[in-house]
Design a protein around this motif. Sequence first.
Motif, mmCIF file in Angstrom:
data_model
loop_
_atom_site.group_PDB
_atom_site.id
_atom_site.type_symbol
_atom_site.label_atom_id
_atom_site.label_comp_id
_atom_site.label_asym_id
_atom_site.label_seq_id
_atom_site.Cartn_x
_atom_site.Cartn_y
_atom_site.Cartn_z
ATOM 1 N N PRO A 252 0.715 -1.305 0.054
ATOM 2 C CA PRO A 252 -0.117 0.051 -0.191
ATOM 3 C C PRO A 252 0.889 1.547 0.058
ATOM 4 O O PRO A 252 1.660 1.328 0.776
ATOM 5 C CB PRO A 252 -0.846 -0.229 1.224
ATOM 6 N N ILE A 253 0.672 2.022 -0.899
ATOM 7 C CA ILE A 253 1.160 3.489 -1.237
ATOM 8 C C ILE A 253 0.235 4.606 -1.034
ATOM 9 O O ILE A 253 -0.779 4.358 -1.694
ATOM 10 C CB ILE A 253 2.037 3.248 -2.303
ATOM 11 N N ARG A 254 0.736 5.756 -0.122
ATOM 12 C CA ARG A 254 -0.148 6.880 -0.231
ATOM 13 C C ARG A 254 0.641 8.071 -0.808
ATOM 14 O O ARG A 254 1.727 8.267 -0.550
ATOM 15 C CB ARG A 254 -0.502 7.213 1.180
ATOM 16 N N LEU A 255 0.180 8.460 -2.104
ATOM 17 C CA LEU A 255 1.123 9.284 -2.777
ATOM 18 C C LEU A 255 0.395 10.671 -2.672
ATOM 19 O O LEU A 255 -0.895 11.036 -2.918
ATOM 20 C CB LEU A 255 0.999 9.101 -4.343
ATOM 21 N N ALA A 256 1.060 11.876 -2.501
ATOM 22 C CA ALA A 256 0.622 13.143 -2.387
ATOM 23 C C ALA A 256 1.188 13.927 -3.245
ATOM 24 O O ALA A 256 2.360 14.062 -3.453
ATOM 25 C CB ALA A 256 0.944 13.675 -0.956
ATOM 26 N N ASP A 257 0.228 14.544 -4.342
ATOM 27 C CA ASP A 257 0.859 15.430 -5.302
ATOM 28 C C ASP A 257 0.785 16.858 -4.592
ATOM 29 O O ASP A 257 -0.341 16.990 -3.638
ATOM 30 C CB ASP A 257 -0.409 15.382 -6.431
ATOM 31 N N THR A 258 1.705 17.808 -4.893
ATOM 32 C CA THR A 258 1.668 19.130 -4.117
ATOM 33 C C THR A 258 1.772 20.155 -5.180
ATOM 34 O O THR A 258 2.204 19.996 -6.320
ATOM 35 C CB THR A 258 2.914 19.031 -3.384
ATOM 36 N N ALA A 259 1.360 21.584 -4.630
ATOM 37 C CA ALA A 259 1.507 22.579 -5.592
ATOM 38 C C ALA A 259 3.076 22.890 -5.831
ATOM 39 O O ALA A 259 3.927 22.828 -4.801
ATOM 40 C CB ALA A 259 0.788 23.918 -4.862
ATOM 41 N N GLY A 260 3.481 23.380 -6.858
ATOM 42 C CA GLY A 260 4.984 23.714 -7.063
ATOM 43 C C GLY A 260 5.304 24.919 -6.251
ATOM 44 O O GLY A 260 4.427 25.972 -5.911
ATOM 45 N N MET A 261 6.372 25.039 -5.764
ATOM 46 C CA MET A 261 6.905 25.859 -4.904
ATOM 47 C C MET A 261 7.855 26.863 -5.572
ATOM 48 O O MET A 261 9.020 26.520 -5.938
ATOM 49 C CB MET A 261 7.781 25.095 -3.771
ATOM 50 N N ARG A 262 7.454 28.243 -5.946
ATOM 51 C CA ARG A 262 8.582 29.105 -6.170
ATOM 52 C C ARG A 262 9.222 29.831 -5.178
ATOM 53 O O ARG A 262 9.015 29.623 -3.982
ATOM 54 C CB ARG A 262 7.468 30.287 -7.074
ATOM 55 N N ARG A 263 10.108 30.587 -5.713
ATOM 56 C CA ARG A 263 11.053 31.512 -4.634
ATOM 57 C C ARG A 263 10.098 32.337 -3.836
ATOM 58 O O ARG A 263 9.054 32.684 -4.161
ATOM 59 C CB ARG A 263 11.984 31.995 -5.377
ATOM 60 N N LYS A 264 10.488 32.295 -2.655
ATOM 61 C CA LYS A 264 9.502 33.134 -1.633
ATOM 62 C C LYS A 264 9.354 34.549 -2.043
ATOM 63 O O LYS A 264 8.239 34.923 -1.566
ATOM 64 C CB LYS A 264 10.239 33.194 -0.119
ATOM 65 N N ALA A 265 10.424 35.014 -2.569
ATOM 66 C CA ALA A 265 9.914 36.612 -2.985
ATOM 67 C C ALA A 265 8.753 36.780 -4.067
ATOM 68 O O ALA A 265 8.186 37.668 -4.086
ATOM 69 C CB ALA A 265 11.391 37.334 -3.357
ATOM 70 N N ARG A 266 8.842 35.500 -4.834
ATOM 71 C CA ARG A 266 7.549 35.742 -5.916
ATOM 72 C C ARG A 266 6.361 35.413 -5.573
ATOM 73 O O ARG A 266 5.449 35.562 -6.097
ATOM 74 C CB ARG A 266 8.222 34.754 -6.923
ATOM 75 N N VAL A 267 6.379 34.637 -4.177
ATOM 76 C CA VAL A 267 4.988 34.259 -3.596
ATOM 77 C C VAL A 267 4.006 35.528 -2.923
ATOM 78 O O VAL A 267 4.670 35.763 -1.909
ATOM 79 C CB VAL A 267 5.057 33.024 -2.762
ATOM 80 N N GLN A 268 3.194 36.210 -3.763
ATOM 81 C CA GLN A 268 2.669 37.458 -3.251
ATOM 82 C C GLN A 268 1.111 37.044 -2.939
ATOM 83 O O GLN A 268 0.818 37.547 -1.945
ATOM 84 C CB GLN A 268 2.650 38.530 -4.212
ATOM 85 N N GLU A 269 0.404 36.256 -3.678
ATOM 86 C CA GLU A 269 -0.925 36.175 -3.564
ATOM 87 C C GLU A 269 -1.328 35.174 -2.470
ATOM 88 O O GLU A 269 -0.438 34.280 -2.039
ATOM 89 C CB GLU A 269 -1.595 35.567 -4.810
ATOM 90 N N LYS A 270 -2.423 35.588 -1.816
ATOM 91 C CA LYS A 270 -2.857 34.751 -0.504
ATOM 92 C C LYS A 270 -3.256 33.256 -1.163
ATOM 93 O O LYS A 270 -2.501 32.430 -0.198
ATOM 94 C CB LYS A 270 -3.851 35.410 -0.112
ATOM 95 N N LEU A 271 -3.588 33.016 -2.094
ATOM 96 C CA LEU A 271 -4.015 31.819 -2.706
ATOM 97 C C LEU A 271 -2.804 30.892 -2.660
ATOM 98 O O LEU A 271 -2.633 29.742 -2.299
ATOM 99 C CB LEU A 271 -4.680 31.627 -3.689
#
Length: 475
Positions: A252-271
């Motif tokens: 049994p495997i549990r796979l988690a797909d995740t959102a891409g992580m950009r550089r912190k300085a580029r992450v501006q929007e709340k979402l």
Amino acid sequence: MSFKVAIVGRPNVGKSTLFNRLVGRRIALVDDTPGVTRDRRVHAARLQDLRFDVIDTAGLEAAAAPTLEGRMRQQTEMAIDEADVVLFMVDARSGIIPDDQTFAELVRRKGKPVILVSNKTEGRGAEAGVFDAYSLGLGEPVAISAEHGLGMPDLRDAIADIMGDKIAEEEEEERVRPSNNEPLQGDDIDPEAEEPEYDSGKPLSIAIVGRPNVGKSTLINALLREERMLTGPEAGITRDSIAVDWTWRDRPIRLADTAGMRRKARVQEKLEKLSVGETLRAIRFAEVVVVVFDATQAFDKQDLQIADLIIREGRAPVIAFNKWDIVENPQEMLAELREKLERLLPQVKGMRFVTISAETGRGLDRMMETVVETHKVWNRRVSTGRLNRWLERATQMHPPPAVSGRRLKVKYITQIKTRPPGFVLSCSRPEVMPQSYVRYLINGLREAFDIYGVPIRMLLRTSDNPFAGKARDKD
């Protein structure tokens, strides 16, 4: 016998809010921005005495199939086909709009049992919207407020009337299927215990992480051999952290797909900040983390920061160089990537890596074999006797240094944790022990006991002096 309930409707009517309430915790991202949910998510849920699986879906939008909205709609239609009953949700505040009519017809054509749910009925003026919902021809609407928990008994009765004998009656202690996604902070162990055999049948939790558009969702689809995750050329399609259950070679495997992580300085929007927060949560809850690099643009600064984060969290890392099918001069590229890996990520010596192509399916079995091998090392235990025999040889070959004219004494070592391996070194004056000597011991542990490719924790302690604080007797 369990059943599945799909929540569908146009964007921003409160589907994810109801999903979170049925699940009992905040799993799906919720924001005022329309279209937050893109992939479908399945989780065990409970509504009073009813237990079932609930499916959160993307908002239905009228769009051509090749577009992102069109692909999101296809995912929602797949959820409807998979479900036993459909909750068609509308917004009582805004009333019925043409899109509601269009999508009500789509749901009706599917031939599945439908419950019309009129959400956001807690405020004034919502009553007119509830009556307006009758015009959809889906029967009597169930008035609820997903945010405030109003109308849940009515929703329970509506589901029970439709599902009838499919409702599973279970004991109170088994009311919700346990999640495999519990935090793993490391296992305390008995230093005197025997070194156990690795359990190859135990469920394994894997998170897939990386920068946007490196092929994480495509990789999961290739492993599952189905279009489970929404993919496309657009960067940043995945927003939620989506976990799916899978079986690989009877494990049994549990796979988690995740959102891409950009550089912190580029992450501006709340979402996007919420999405990154979900990715960090998935990393902390995983056992093995596969970091997907774009082989044509590997070792970007953000790649290194993501890998360093995983190491600091104590997870078992595996590097997957994706898009290998488009690499020119693969042998030359492989030698270059191996050199960069050793030079740019020295925190974990011997980190394992594989070359894959999520698009063609190349190298995926080899990647999973590498994941399992890394997980074995991450769980490795070494007996105290073997450790101290090794420590005696290591200190003879390279004695501890002298600090302020006094040589440090190293007394004994023992392993106190696994996942990742954690050791306690008893020594004199641990506060002045040079980090270079600690690194020498850690590298020696890796070589002697084959603990390559995973973080190692080393805690320095001094034994208590029984005579500390006692004055000498005077004659």
